[in-house]
Design a protein around this motif. Structure first.
Motif: not given
Length: 101
Positions: A42, A46, A48, A66, A68, A80, A85
């Protein structure tokens, strides 16, 4: 670069707690591929994940996503899209896979 370069990246176990060490992903044609969960972390609220299929392993590459997470639902993987990012996530994964001493 060392793991200290990203002190805000905290290891998590979102996918592993649900699926174990492997997760099955489906492509647009409905074909399934088993991916090993290389790492999950994290960063800035967010989550990953770096995943690796057998084909990616042979190329020494990983797929970055990512993750979610919505309460009461299974996590969803998302590509992504942002280059900056993606670069940051890639560097963190490299640090975790190939730590420098």
């Amino acid at each position: 670069m060392s793991a200290n370069a990203f002190p805000n990246a905290v290891e998590v176990r979102v996918l592993r707690d649900l699926y174990g060490n492997d997760i099955v992903l489906f492509d647009e044609q409905g074909e399934s591929t088993v991916h090993r969960i290389v790492t999950e972390f994290e960063l800035d609220a967010q989550v990953y994940a770096a995943l690796q299929s057998e084909a990616l392993r042979k190329e020494q590459e990983v797929a970055l996503f990512k993750v979610n997470v919505k309460p009461g639902e299974e996590p969803e993987l998302e590509t992504i899209e942002d280059d900056d990012e993606w670069e940051t996530v890639s560097e963190i994964v490299d640090d975790r896979m190939f730590p420098s001493n």
